[in-house]
Write a protein that holds these residues in place. Structure first.
Motif, short mmCIF file in Angstrom:
data_model
loop_
_atom_site.label_atom_id
_atom_site.label_comp_id
_atom_site.label_asym_id
_atom_site.label_seq_id
_atom_site.Cartn_x
_atom_site.Cartn_y
_atom_site.Cartn_z
N MET A 1 1.29 2.84 0.58
CA MET A 1 -0.02 2.20 0.89
C MET A 1 -0.20 0.78 0.36
SD MET A 1 -3.78 3.40 0.76
CE MET A 1 -5.37 2.51 1.19
N ILE A 2 -0.37 -0.37 1.04
CA ILE A 2 -0.60 -1.56 0.56
C ILE A 2 -1.96 -1.69 0.14
CG2 ILE A 2 -0.46 -4.04 1.27
CD1 ILE A 2 2.28 -2.44 1.45
N GLU A 3 -2.03 -2.28 -1.08
CA GLU A 3 -3.26 -2.52 -1.72
C GLU A 3 -3.14 -4.13 -2.07
OE1 GLU A 3 -5.20 -2.60 -6.34
OE2 GLU A 3 -3.33 -1.89 -6.01
N VAL A 4 -4.35 -4.76 -1.56
CA VAL A 4 -4.51 -6.02 -1.70
C VAL A 4 -5.69 -6.42 -2.69
CG1 VAL A 4 -5.12 -8.35 -0.35
CG2 VAL A 4 -3.82 -6.60 0.55
N ARG A 5 -5.50 -7.24 -3.58
CA ARG A 5 -6.73 -7.52 -4.64
C ARG A 5 -6.45 -8.97 -5.10
NH1 ARG A 5 -4.06 -7.46 -9.72
NH2 ARG A 5 -2.05 -6.15 -9.98
N ALA A 51 -0.71 -8.71 -2.36
CA ALA A 51 -0.54 -7.64 -1.64
C ALA A 51 0.54 -6.88 -2.28
CB ALA A 51 -0.10 -7.67 -0.29
N PHE A 52 0.29 -5.73 -2.63
CA PHE A 52 1.24 -4.71 -3.84
C PHE A 52 1.68 -3.56 -2.96
CE2 PHE A 52 -1.16 -7.58 -6.32
CZ PHE A 52 -0.29 -8.01 -7.21
N ASP A 53 2.95 -3.11 -2.86
CA ASP A 53 3.33 -1.93 -2.48
C ASP A 53 3.96 -1.22 -3.96
OD1 ASP A 53 4.36 0.34 -1.64
OD2 ASP A 53 6.13 -0.71 -0.44
N SER A 78 4.42 -13.26 3.59
CA SER A 78 4.69 -11.73 3.03
C SER A 78 5.97 -11.31 3.50
CB SER A 78 3.50 -10.94 3.95
OG SER A 78 3.78 -11.10 5.17
N GLU A 87 -2.99 -7.02 6.61
CA GLU A 87 -3.88 -6.51 5.58
C GLU A 87 -4.19 -7.56 4.76
OE1 GLU A 87 -4.84 -3.43 5.23
OE2 GLU A 87 -3.62 -2.60 6.77
N HIS A 91 -8.25 -8.34 4.13
CA HIS A 91 -8.89 -8.79 2.90
C HIS A 91 -9.67 -10.12 2.85
CE1 HIS A 91 -9.02 -9.56 -1.38
NE2 HIS A 91 -8.94 -8.38 -1.67
#
Length: 255
Positions: A1-5, A51-53, A78, A87, A91
């Motif tokens: 799941m890709i997290e964006v912060r 964005a992090f995997d 990306s 994503e 965000h």
């Protein structure tokens, strides 16, 4: 799941810079953003996100506040595939809405088909202005000395079609309008101008401008100037780009 912060610290920003360099291969060319400027923008309330995997950074975006209640997204990159770009943009959209902003703008090369499809069909942005050679001649590995014509995309964050696309509802495919006339065609890999005096016209772009720059610089230059003349000319007349059809054509209408 890709997290964006959001990102704030120099070690994270060093990773953004390295990711962008992996994408564009700056070499001796000027990078689109420096670590110091990212640090300043983040500290001053601008937008810097990754964005992090898992622990791996797979995308990043940097933007700054602009006049008229907008965020201007200066650079986004990306790893291809997996919906990372989507994503990141979603965000960015949420970030802007939380701050009372109504639009996000950015520039992109009008000749890159996949970006045109992503920006217009998947996100619902619309070109607002054609900007010839906006950044001068580009020397990174992707642009390879090409003139930096750009379209200024404007993304109306609360428009119904944008909200529907954000919910991933069907509708990203823009059909070719009935009766549309081809104002710029792709014939054998070369741009061929056609009639422009019609209510709805189509402007083609090449399938792979980046590959074409490497294989045939003359053809790439011909496309650059043809799209500038036809699409830029139509927009200068006040016609509106209303979609990107069949992953091949800008749809331009006389409103």
């Amino acid at each position: 799941m890709i997290e964006v912060r959001e990102l704030h610290e120099m070690p994270e920003l060093e990773r953004v810079y390295a990711l962008f360099d992996d994408i564009w291969h700056f070499g001796s060319a000027d990078p689109p953003i420096t670590m110091e400027l990212m640090r300043a923008l983040s500290h001053a309330g601008g937008y810097v996100a990754g964005a992090f995997d898992g622990g791996r950074m797979v995308g990043a975006s940097v933007g700054f506040l602009a006049a008229g209640g907008a965020l201007h997204s200066h650079v986004t990159g990306s790893i291809a595939g997996r919906g990372i770009g989507f994503e990141l943009k979603q965000h960015q959209r949420r970030w802007a809405l939380e701050r009372g902003l109504t639009h996000i703008t950015w520039t992109y090369d009008p000749l890159v088909r996949r970006n045109a499809h992503f920006n217009l069909a998947k996100l619902g942005a619309r070109p607002a202005e054609y900007l010839p050679c906006f950044y001068g001649v580009m020397e990174d590995a992707i642009n390879q000395g090409d003139e930096s014509d750009r379209l200024l995309a404007s993304w109306p964050l609360t428009a119904p079609h944008v909200e529907a696309l954000a919910r991933r509802e069907p509708g990203e495919r823009t059909p070719v309008p009935e009766g549309a006339v081809v104002a710029l065609a792709d014939e054998g890999g070369r741009p061929v101008p056609g009639p422009v005096d019609a209510p709805v016209v189509l402007v083609a772009v090449p399938p792979d401008i980046e590959g074409l720059r490497r294989a045939d610089r003359g053809a790439a230059k011909a496309w650059r100037h043809a799209v500038r003349d036809v699409l830029g000319g139509l927009m200068a007349e006040g016609r509106a780009v209303t979609g990107f059809a069949a992953k091949s054509y800008y749809v331009v209408e006389r409103l």
